[in-house]
Structure formats: structure tokens, C-alpha cells
Design an enzyme around this catalytic site. Structure first.
Site, short mmCIF file in Angstrom:
data_model
loop_
_atom_site.label_atom_id
_atom_site.label_comp_id
_atom_site.label_asym_id
_atom_site.label_seq_id
_atom_site.Cartn_x
_atom_site.Cartn_y
_atom_site.Cartn_z
N LYS A 280 0.84 -1.22 0.00
CA LYS A 280 0.00 0.00 0.00
C LYS A 280 0.87 1.25 0.00
O LYS A 280 0.45 2.30 -0.51
CB LYS A 280 -0.99 -0.03 1.17
CG LYS A 280 -0.36 -0.17 2.55
CD LYS A 280 -0.18 1.13 3.27
CE LYS A 280 0.68 0.99 4.49
NZ LYS A 280 0.84 2.20 5.28
N THR B 284 -3.95 5.07 3.23
CA THR B 284 -2.67 5.62 2.78
C THR B 284 -2.80 6.34 1.45
O THR B 284 -2.06 7.28 1.17
CB THR B 284 -1.62 4.49 2.66
OG1 THR B 284 -1.79 3.63 3.77
CG2 THR B 284 -0.23 5.02 2.68
#
Ligand SMILES: NC(=O)c1ccc[n+]([C@@H]2O[C@H](COP(=O)([O-])OP(=O)(O)OC[C@H]3O[C@@H](n4cnc5c(N)ncnc54)[C@H](O)[C@@H]3O)[C@@H](O)[C@H]2O)c1
Length: 345
Positions: A191, A248
Site C-alpha cells: 500500500k 494511505t
């Protein structure tokens, strides 16, 4: 119970402070000697998590042996590139009945190893069922502010995982459990690379369509790599997969997204990193992921584009143009063809 936390960056400090506020005695190992002194004198980590008072039952030290002495649980929160040297210093200092909780997210450059590969290498005598991994959508600052937060504790032994789960559980910090260590770790590492990618497209001025496309196609790349490394596909629908990816790739506090934004706006990587005292894991992970994708012959165009922008100075606009003009086929074809959604065994 006495907790040793290794690493006093923003995440290590937020977790150590949370455990101390729960009433547990906490010893925090600080890489910088000067910062250990500052924390003990002022009760604030002004370098990495400024503004949040640290209780008296948390003591900071640069002496790793003193921090580990009498610890009944060890929580490791260094950047992923520092785990080998730091764990190397712990050899012989952690008794064989003490659980170790790894909170670093990343993949080692050159070896393609996850933290769950490195931990047993650094502690060959330690029973592996005592190793657990904490991951999920959690900005340190929001944990310090006690915003409701959900994370996952991954490990192979129910009793050990439950012990860690209850140790970290607070009225605002929800600790789910998961047995899929590989999935939880792959999600946490990838991520960060994808957050750089979403930052880049935002920095170039593209809107929500582009960001949503990148997050979703990025999830597909995450599943392809995760399944190849032995993860369960369903884990990527959970906190350490989709959860952390959304956080994120969209959150203002994400350093990796900020790196991407600045790249998209035309800054060089060096200019960006020179202005950060903190670690953006995705920069290193982009290289490690690129190596892994090549090794396993996985087609991952988004991760590849992020790698090219960071390491081969490819202009971001050119990379996006190439991505947009790629040959299109069945949406989730590779996963279906290789039956990557089937559970193991
Ligand atoms: N910050 C977050 O919100 C957050 C949330 C979840 C997970 N994480 C993960 O936690 C880990 C730590 O990140 P962070 O945000 O606390 O770090 P940070 O960027 O805030 O701080 C970096 C830390 O690394 C230490 N350090 C630098 N070089 C070192 C070395 N050679 N050896 C040992 N320590 C060294 C510094 O002293 C500092 O404590 C990373 O893997 C990150 O992906 C961070």
C-alpha cells in the site's frame, strides 16, 4: 507485565504511549541518544510525535539491553530497513517465552524478504509461534488523538495472538486477529508503493476517477503478489489490505502519498527526501516490489510505473500516459486464470 518498545519514531511513540496510558510499564528504545534524554526530561517526543504528553510509566533509553531487561513482551517498530541491525543487537537478550510483535511494514531490498522471513533469521532460537505482526489503517497522530482505530494482529498461534490482542486493546483501539501473516504483511508493504502512485496522479492534477482506478487496480496487483507469496486472497478485503490501502492513498497524513504528490508536481525525489525527517517506506519498498515482480513474472503496471518514476527518472506524465494506453483485457483475468482466489490446500 512490562513492555519493551523498540523504535521511537511516530508509530513506536504512539503505540508505546497508548500502552503506557493503559497503565502498563513501558521501556522505549530510542535510536538517537539525545532524543531519549529529551523524552525523559520533557515527557514529549518533540522530534517525531510532538504535542502529546508521555506518562511517567514510560521510560526512554538508548541502551537496548536495559530496555529489554525483564520485558514480558517486545514490540518492534523501527523502519523496515533497520530491523536487521536492531534485531541483531537484541540477540541473546529476549527470553524464549516472550512474544515479539513486529509493527514495521516493508520488504527487504535485494532479498525480497518480508519481516516474517527476517524475524526467524535474526532470532533462530526463538519459538516462531511467538512472532506476531500488527498492521492496518493507523496514522500515528490519530492514535495519539485516540480516534477510533481498527488494526489486525496476525500470527499462527491462537493463544499468543489473543494475548497481543488484549494487550493492545483499548476503548478506541480495536485489535482484530488474523492467521494470514503473509497477506497482512504484503498488504502493509504494497500500500505504501500504491500511495506514492495515487499521490503522483493527484500531483499531476487528475481527480477522483483516476485515484479510484489506481487504488482498485493497485489492489489487484497486491492480490497477485500476495497470492504468489502464499497469502489468502480474502485478507486483502480486510484491514491490512483494502483498509490500509484506502487510508494511505487518500489520507492527508500519509507520507508516501505526500512523496507522490511532490513527484507529480515536478519535484525530484532528492528534493523531497531532503525535506523529510521521517521515513516514507514506499520509496524503498518500490524497489523491493519491482525485484519481486520480476522474479515471479507478475505483471504489475502500476508498481512498475512508480518504480520507473522513482528509480529511472521517468517523467510522471509519461508514465500515466503509458498506463492509460495499455492493452485492456478481462478485468481480473490473471487471478481467475491462475485460480488465485482459491483458498490454499
Ligand atoms: N507513522 C505511522 O503512522 C505508521 C503507522 C503504521 C505503521 N508504521 C510503520 O512503522 C514503522 C516505523 O515508522 P515510523 O513512522 O514510526 O518512523 P518515523 O519515520 O516516524 O521515524 C523513523 C524512526 O526510525 C529511526 N531510525 C532511523 N534510522 C535508524 C536505524 N538505522 N536504526 C534504528 N532506527 C532508526 C529513527 O530514530 C526514528 O525513530 C515503519 O515500518 C512504518 O511503515 C508507521
Amino acid at each position: 507485565m512490562s513492555i519493551a518498545v523498540l523504535g521511537a519514531g511516530s508509530w513506536g511513540t504512539a503505540l508505546a504511549r497508548m500502552l503506557a496510558r493503559k497503565g502498563l510499564p513501558v521501556n522505549l528504545w530510542v535510536y538517537e541518544e539525545e532524543l531519549a534524554q529529551i523524552i525523559n526530561d520533557t515527557h514529549v517526543n518533540s522530534w517525531y510525535l510532538d504535542g502529546y504528553e508521555i506518562p511517567d510509566n514510560l521510560t526512554a533509553s538508548n541502551d537496548i539491553a536495559a530496555v529489554l531487561k525483564d520485558a514480558t513482551m517486545v514490540v518492534s517498530v523501527t523502519p523496515s530497513h533497520a530491523v536487521r541491525p536492531v534485531w541483531g543487537q537484541c540477540a541473546g537478550l529476549i527470553p524464549p517465552d516472550v512474544p515479539i510483535v513486529c509493527c514495521s511494514k516493508g520488504i527487504e531490498i535485494g532479498t525480497g524478504k518480508l519481516m516474517s522471513d527476517i524475524l526467524p533469521e535474526c532470532f533462530p532460537e526463538h519459538p516462531t509461534h511467538l512472532f506476531t505482526y500488527l498492521s492496518g489503517p493507523s496514522f500515528a497522530k490519530e492514535v495519539a488523538e485516540e480516534h477510533p482505530t481498527a488494526v489486525v494482529i496476525a500470527g499462527v498461534n491462537d493463544e499468543v495472538v489473543a494475548k497481543v490482542q488484549h494487550t493492545f486493546r483499548t476503548p478506541f483501539f480495536m485489535t482484530f486477529t488474523n492467521h494470514d501473516v503473509r497477506g497482512v504483511e504484503t498488504g502493509g508493504a504494497l500500500k505504501n508503493v500504491l500511495a506514492i502512485g495515487t499521490g503522483i496522479v493527484e500531483g499531476l492534477g487528475f481527480g477522483h476517477n483516476t485515484r479510484a482506478a489506481l487504488i482498485t487496480r493497485g489492489l489487484y496487483e497486491m492480490i497477485k503478489l500476495g497470492r504468489t507469496l502464499g497469502a489468502d486472497a480474502i485478507t486483502f478485503a480486510g484491514l491490512a489490505g483494502m483498509g490500509d490501502l484506502v487510508l494511505t492513498c487518500t489520507g492527508g497524513l500519509s507520507r508516501n502519498r505526500q512523496v507522490g504528490l511532490a513527484l507529480g508536481e515536478g519535484k525530484t525525489l532528492q528534493e523531497i527526501l531532503d525535506q523529510m525527517n521521517m521515513v516514507a517506506e514506499g520509496v524503498k519498498t518500490a524497489k523491493a516490489v519491482h525485484e519481486l515482480m520480476l522474479k515471479h513474472k507478475i505483471n504489475a503496471p502500476i508498481c512498475h510505473a512508480v518504480y520507473q518514476i522513482i528509480y529511472e527518472n521517468k517523467p510522471p506524465a509519461e508514465a500515466v500516459k503509458e498506463l492509460s494506453s495499455m492493452e485492456l483485457n478481462e478485468e481480473l483475468g490473471a487471478i481467475q486464470e491462475k485460480q488465485l482466489l482459491q483458498p490454499e490446500g
